[in-house]
Design a protein around this motif. Structure first.
Motif, PDB file in Angstrom:
ATOM      1  N   ALA A  27      62.145  69.579  -9.520  1.00  0.00           N
ATOM      2  CA  ALA A  27      63.203  68.832 -10.199  1.00  0.00           C
ATOM      3  C   ALA A  27      63.979  69.723 -11.159  1.00  0.00           C
ATOM      4  O   ALA A  27      65.207  69.618 -11.273  1.00  0.00           O
ATOM      5  CB  ALA A  27      62.599  67.647 -10.948  1.00  0.00           C
ATOM      6  N   ALA A  28      63.267  70.617 -11.852  1.00  0.00           N
ATOM      7  CA  ALA A  28      63.919  71.513 -12.808  1.00  0.00           C
ATOM      8  C   ALA A  28      64.858  72.477 -12.103  1.00  0.00           C
ATOM      9  O   ALA A  28      65.957  72.759 -12.590  1.00  0.00           O
ATOM     10  CB  ALA A  28      62.862  72.282 -13.602  1.00  0.00           C
ATOM     11  N   VAL A  29      64.424  72.991 -10.958  1.00  0.00           N
ATOM     12  CA  VAL A  29      65.265  73.933 -10.216  1.00  0.00           C
ATOM     13  C   VAL A  29      66.526  73.244  -9.713  1.00  0.00           C
ATOM     14  O   VAL A  29      67.649  73.753  -9.863  1.00  0.00           O
ATOM     15  CB  VAL A  29      64.477  74.543  -9.033  1.00  0.00           C
ATOM     16  CG1 VAL A  29      65.406  75.341  -8.122  1.00  0.00           C
ATOM     17  CG2 VAL A  29      63.359  75.440  -9.550  1.00  0.00           C
ATOM     18  N   VAL A  30      66.365  72.061  -9.104  1.00  0.00           N
ATOM     19  CA  VAL A  30      67.509  71.352  -8.531  1.00  0.00           C
ATOM     20  C   VAL A  30      68.445  70.845  -9.630  1.00  0.00           C
ATOM     21  O   VAL A  30      69.665  71.057  -9.578  1.00  0.00           O
ATOM     22  CB  VAL A  30      67.025  70.180  -7.648  1.00  0.00           C
ATOM     23  CG1 VAL A  30      68.208  69.332  -7.196  1.00  0.00           C
ATOM     24  CG2 VAL A  30      66.264  70.703  -6.441  1.00  0.00           C
ATOM     25  N   ALA A  31      67.884  70.178 -10.641  1.00  0.00           N
ATOM     26  CA  ALA A  31      68.720  69.630 -11.714  1.00  0.00           C
ATOM     27  C   ALA A  31      69.366  70.737 -12.536  1.00  0.00           C
ATOM     28  O   ALA A  31      70.455  70.563 -13.081  1.00  0.00           O
ATOM     29  CB  ALA A  31      67.887  68.724 -12.619  1.00  0.00           C
ATOM     30  N   GLY A  32      68.693  71.888 -12.630  1.00  0.00           N
ATOM     31  CA  GLY A  32      69.243  73.000 -13.393  1.00  0.00           C
ATOM     32  C   GLY A  32      70.515  73.585 -12.795  1.00  0.00           C
ATOM     33  O   GLY A  32      71.292  74.235 -13.487  1.00  0.00           O
ATOM     34  N   GLU A  33      70.724  73.340 -11.501  1.00  0.00           N
ATOM     35  CA  GLU A  33      71.941  73.837 -10.852  1.00  0.00           C
ATOM     36  C   GLU A  33      73.169  73.032 -11.261  1.00  0.00           C
ATOM     37  O   GLU A  33      74.296  73.509 -11.141  1.00  0.00           O
ATOM     38  CB  GLU A  33      71.776  73.795  -9.330  1.00  0.00           C
ATOM     39  CG  GLU A  33      70.687  74.721  -8.799  1.00  0.00           C
ATOM     40  CD  GLU A  33      71.007  76.183  -9.057  1.00  0.00           C
ATOM     41  OE1 GLU A  33      72.205  76.544  -9.075  1.00  0.00           O
ATOM     42  OE2 GLU A  33      70.057  76.966  -9.250  1.00  0.00           O
ATOM     43  N   GLY A  34      72.953  71.800 -11.706  1.00  0.00           N
ATOM     44  CA  GLY A  34      74.061  70.971 -12.161  1.00  0.00           C
ATOM     45  C   GLY A  34      75.073  70.653 -11.075  1.00  0.00           C
ATOM     46  O   GLY A  34      76.288  70.634 -11.336  1.00  0.00           O
ATOM     47  N   LEU A  72      69.190  62.553  -9.370  1.00  0.00           N
ATOM     48  CA  LEU A  72      68.820  63.501  -8.320  1.00  0.00           C
ATOM     49  C   LEU A  72      67.513  64.198  -8.667  1.00  0.00           C
ATOM     50  O   LEU A  72      66.634  64.360  -7.808  1.00  0.00           O
ATOM     51  CB  LEU A  72      69.935  64.532  -8.134  1.00  0.00           C
ATOM     52  CG  LEU A  72      69.644  65.664  -7.129  1.00  0.00           C
ATOM     53  CD1 LEU A  72      69.452  65.102  -5.731  1.00  0.00           C
ATOM     54  CD2 LEU A  72      70.773  66.705  -7.145  1.00  0.00           C
ATOM     55  N   GLY A  73      67.361  64.598  -9.930  1.00  0.00           N
ATOM     56  CA  GLY A  73      66.126  65.244 -10.359  1.00  0.00           C
ATOM     57  C   GLY A  73      64.918  64.333 -10.198  1.00  0.00           C
ATOM     58  O   GLY A  73      63.850  64.768  -9.746  1.00  0.00           O
ATOM     59  N   LEU A  74      65.077  63.064 -10.548  1.00  0.00           N
ATOM     60  CA  LEU A  74      63.980  62.098 -10.404  1.00  0.00           C
ATOM     61  C   LEU A  74      63.609  61.912  -8.932  1.00  0.00           C
ATOM     62  O   LEU A  74      62.420  61.863  -8.584  1.00  0.00           O
ATOM     63  CB  LEU A  74      64.370  60.757 -11.015  1.00  0.00           C
ATOM     64  CG  LEU A  74      64.594  60.728 -12.530  1.00  0.00           C
ATOM     65  CD1 LEU A  74      65.052  59.346 -12.977  1.00  0.00           C
ATOM     66  CD2 LEU A  74      63.324  61.116 -13.278  1.00  0.00           C
ATOM     67  N   LEU A  75      64.606  61.819  -8.081  1.00  0.00           N
ATOM     68  CA  LEU A  75      64.344  61.641  -6.641  1.00  0.00           C
ATOM     69  C   LEU A  75      63.648  62.861  -6.049  1.00  0.00           C
ATOM     70  O   LEU A  75      62.722  62.732  -5.234  1.00  0.00           O
ATOM     71  CB  LEU A  75      65.657  61.365  -5.907  1.00  0.00           C
ATOM     72  CG  LEU A  75      66.327  60.024  -6.217  1.00  0.00           C
ATOM     73  CD1 LEU A  75      67.680  59.930  -5.510  1.00  0.00           C
ATOM     74  CD2 LEU A  75      65.432  58.862  -5.809  1.00  0.00           C
ATOM     75  N   LEU A 129      75.650  67.830  -9.665  1.00  0.00           N
ATOM     76  CA  LEU A 129      76.259  66.517  -9.863  1.00  0.00           C
ATOM     77  C   LEU A 129      76.514  66.283 -11.350  1.00  0.00           C
ATOM     78  O   LEU A 129      75.870  66.907 -12.197  1.00  0.00           O
ATOM     79  CB  LEU A 129      75.337  65.419  -9.313  1.00  0.00           C
ATOM     80  CG  LEU A 129      75.035  65.464  -7.801  1.00  0.00           C
ATOM     81  CD1 LEU A 129      74.017  64.404  -7.439  1.00  0.00           C
ATOM     82  CD2 LEU A 129      76.311  65.281  -6.995  1.00  0.00           C
ATOM     83  N   PRO A 130      77.430  65.386 -11.685  1.00  0.00           N
ATOM     84  CA  PRO A 130      77.656  65.065 -13.096  1.00  0.00           C
ATOM     85  C   PRO A 130      76.450  64.368 -13.712  1.00  0.00           C
ATOM     86  O   PRO A 130      75.658  63.734 -13.001  1.00  0.00           O
ATOM     87  CB  PRO A 130      78.879  64.132 -13.058  1.00  0.00           C
ATOM     88  CG  PRO A 130      78.906  63.591 -11.662  1.00  0.00           C
ATOM     89  CD  PRO A 130      78.353  64.663 -10.793  1.00  0.00           C
ATOM     90  N   GLY A 131      76.322  64.467 -15.034  1.00  0.00           N
ATOM     91  CA  GLY A 131      75.203  63.986 -15.842  1.00  0.00           C
ATOM     92  C   GLY A 131      74.238  62.979 -15.270  1.00  0.00           C
ATOM     93  O   GLY A 131      73.185  63.352 -14.736  1.00  0.00           O
ATOM     94  N   PRO A 132      74.536  61.667 -15.314  1.00  0.00           N
ATOM     95  CA  PRO A 132      73.572  60.657 -14.866  1.00  0.00           C
ATOM     96  C   PRO A 132      73.158  60.828 -13.413  1.00  0.00           C
ATOM     97  O   PRO A 132      71.993  60.627 -13.071  1.00  0.00           O
ATOM     98  CB  PRO A 132      74.341  59.340 -15.069  1.00  0.00           C
ATOM     99  CG  PRO A 132      75.337  59.645 -16.134  1.00  0.00           C
ATOM    100  CD  PRO A 132      75.733  61.063 -15.914  1.00  0.00           C
ATOM    101  N   PRO A 179      71.844  71.351 -17.667  1.00  0.00           N
ATOM    102  CA  PRO A 179      73.140  71.194 -18.336  1.00  0.00           C
ATOM    103  C   PRO A 179      73.039  70.153 -19.461  1.00  0.00           C
ATOM    104  O   PRO A 179      72.196  69.254 -19.406  1.00  0.00           O
ATOM    105  CB  PRO A 179      74.057  70.704 -17.211  1.00  0.00           C
ATOM    106  CG  PRO A 179      73.386  71.130 -15.947  1.00  0.00           C
ATOM    107  CD  PRO A 179      71.923  71.092 -16.213  1.00  0.00           C
ATOM    108  N   GLU A 180      73.888  70.273 -20.446  1.00  0.00           N
ATOM    109  CA  GLU A 180      73.842  69.373 -21.597  1.00  0.00           C
ATOM    110  C   GLU A 180      73.984  67.912 -21.185  1.00  0.00           C
ATOM    111  O   GLU A 180      73.324  67.035 -21.751  1.00  0.00           O
ATOM    112  CB  GLU A 180      74.956  69.736 -22.591  1.00  0.00           C
ATOM    113  CG  GLU A 180      74.744  71.065 -23.306  1.00  0.00           C
ATOM    114  CD  GLU A 180      73.593  71.012 -24.299  1.00  0.00           C
ATOM    115  OE1 GLU A 180      73.244  69.889 -24.722  1.00  0.00           O
ATOM    116  OE2 GLU A 180      73.063  72.077 -24.651  1.00  0.00           O
ATOM    117  N   ASP A 181      74.838  67.629 -20.194  1.00  0.00           N
ATOM    118  CA  ASP A 181      75.053  66.232 -19.812  1.00  0.00           C
ATOM    119  C   ASP A 181      73.944  65.684 -18.913  1.00  0.00           C
ATOM    120  O   ASP A 181      73.974  64.518 -18.522  1.00  0.00           O
ATOM    121  CB  ASP A 181      76.409  66.068 -19.114  1.00  0.00           C
ATOM    122  CG  ASP A 181      76.505  66.867 -17.817  1.00  0.00           C
ATOM    123  OD1 ASP A 181      75.569  67.641 -17.517  1.00  0.00           O
ATOM    124  OD2 ASP A 181      77.510  66.714 -17.101  1.00  0.00           O
ATOM    125  N   SER A 182      72.954  66.529 -18.586  1.00  0.00           N
ATOM    126  CA  SER A 182      71.821  66.088 -17.766  1.00  0.00           C
ATOM    127  C   SER A 182      70.548  65.933 -18.593  1.00  0.00           C
ATOM    128  O   SER A 182      69.457  65.846 -18.032  1.00  0.00           O
ATOM    129  CB  SER A 182      71.579  67.076 -16.620  1.00  0.00           C
ATOM    130  OG  SER A 182      72.685  67.142 -15.763  1.00  0.00           O
TER     131      SER A 182
END
Length: 371
Positions: free
Chosen positions: A96-103, A113-116, A105-108, A178-181
């Motif tokens: 989740a950290a690797v995928v969400a860290g790429e940013g 996406l990270g949770l999934l 998609l926008p914030g929410p 990212p800050e918005d994530s």
């Protein structure tokens, strides 16, 4: 059909954890006496009213512990021992950290996406143990323990491949979110700088679905029935192998969410300092809470309370904070024994009750028989 409240059963259900805690207090006190440590100061420190900032820490710890315990409890209700929650949440948090860290998609949406991704990774990793059990007869205890070790080594290896190193620090981690994530905390406790994890709602959702699926759906009934008796489940048309695999995957899916409050609400990256041992704590908390969604809440709060209150033992009582591990271990051992004692007492009570009813029926039959 309505369920009648039985005060005796409620009392028996409460007596086991209370008895376990009392035994833990007595045993720990004896250990302190033998070691020559101040018993009074230790318990006054642990049982003192926590400060507001400590209350926040207790709540935050309990959120993570609750999700971990539910993941374990799903397996327990199926009579499966998923010891691999620790490895499953590590794999899931890293992915989740690797995928969400790429940013991407926008914030929410990036948070979702990270949770999934975490749920998918945790489910896949647990599914390996499920497949081994279903198709090769490998005990899930052995396979999940081995998968824990593999997960630890694999994540450490992959972490170095994607490492992001902060200047002036030896800590390596994935790329920061990212800050918005990042999920902001909630100022539930006034006048405290620390905040409760914003993903508190995640634990609430997990608890609700755990209660609903296992208690109100056909799948939950089949799961519990298979856990109690595979023979009876097969006779009623349940496909046991499929149920075993689905239960392990579902347990892994929930395990994947264990590290999410930490990732999105505190650390904002997966690194070498990411909190370990959450899966093993979940095993103890699930046992203490008797796999019940409400019981697990109180068990998680107790676990978090003991951990946070133990931090001051070294300063106030001159005793290592590791003492709390003894207390927790004795509680778990005691609660297992207490539940068995209570269960046997309940069985004897029901047997006497049935025997008494049969005697009354036989007596009425004799009185009503023609001379």
């Amino acid at each position: 059909m309505t369920t009648r409240f039985d005060p005796r059963k409620a009392l028996l259900a409460l007596s086991a954890p209370v008895l376990a805690i009392l035994v833990a207090v007595i045993v720990t006190s004896l250990i302190l006496v033998v070691a020559g440590d101040p018993v009074g100061e230790v318990w006054s420190t642990i049982l003192s009213v926590p400060r507001p900032r400590v209350v926040v820490s207790i709540i935050n710890a309990s959120i993570v512990y609750y999700i971990s315990a539910v993941a374990v409890a799903i397996g327990f209700r199926m009579n499966l021992f998923n010891i691999g929650v620790d490895g499953q949440y590590r794999i899931a948090a890293f992915a989740a950290a690797v995928v969400a860290g790429e940013g991407w998609l926008p914030g929410p949406l990036n948070i979702l996406l990270g949770l999934l991704v975490a749920m998918l990774a945790g489910g896949i990793w647990a599914g390996i143990a499920g497949l081994l059990k279903v198709y090769r007869g490998v005990s899930e205890v052995i396979s999940t323990i081995m998968l824990n070790a593999i997960a630890t080594i694999l994540v450490a290896f992959l972490l170095r491949k994607v490492a992001f190193r902060t200047e002036g620090s030896n800590i390596i981690s994935t790329t920061p979110l990212p800050e918005d994530s990042r999920v902001p905390g909630m100022a539930i406790i006034p006048d405290v700088s620390r905040e409760v994890y914003g993903l508190l709602f995640l634990a609430v959702v997990v608890g609700f679905f755990y209660w609903f699926i296992l208690g109100k759906t056909r799948f939950g009934f089949d799961l519990r029935a298979t856990g109690r008796s595979e023979t009876a489940a097969v006779a009623s048309g349940v496909k046991v192998k499929r149920m075993v695999l689905m239960s392990m995957v579902l347990s892994g899916v929930v395990a994947g969410l264990v590290g999410m409050p930490l990732l999105f609400g505190q650390d904002h990256a997966y690194g070498s300092t990411f909190q370990p041992g959450l899966g093993f704590a979940g095993i103890a908390i699930a046992l203490l809470g008797r796999n019940h969604p409400i019981g697990i809440i109180f068990a998680a709060l107790l676990w978090g309370f003991l951990e946070q209150q133990s931090n001051a033992l070294q300063i106030t009582a001159g005793v290592s904070d590791r003492l709390v591990l003894i207390i927790q271990g004795v509680i778990v051992l005691s609660v297992v024994i207490a539940y068995e004692v209570i269960r046997r007492a309940n069985v004897r009570f029901e047997q006497r009750k049935v025997a008494q009813a049969l005697e009354e029926q036989e007596s009425m039959t004799k009185e009503g028989a023609p001379a």
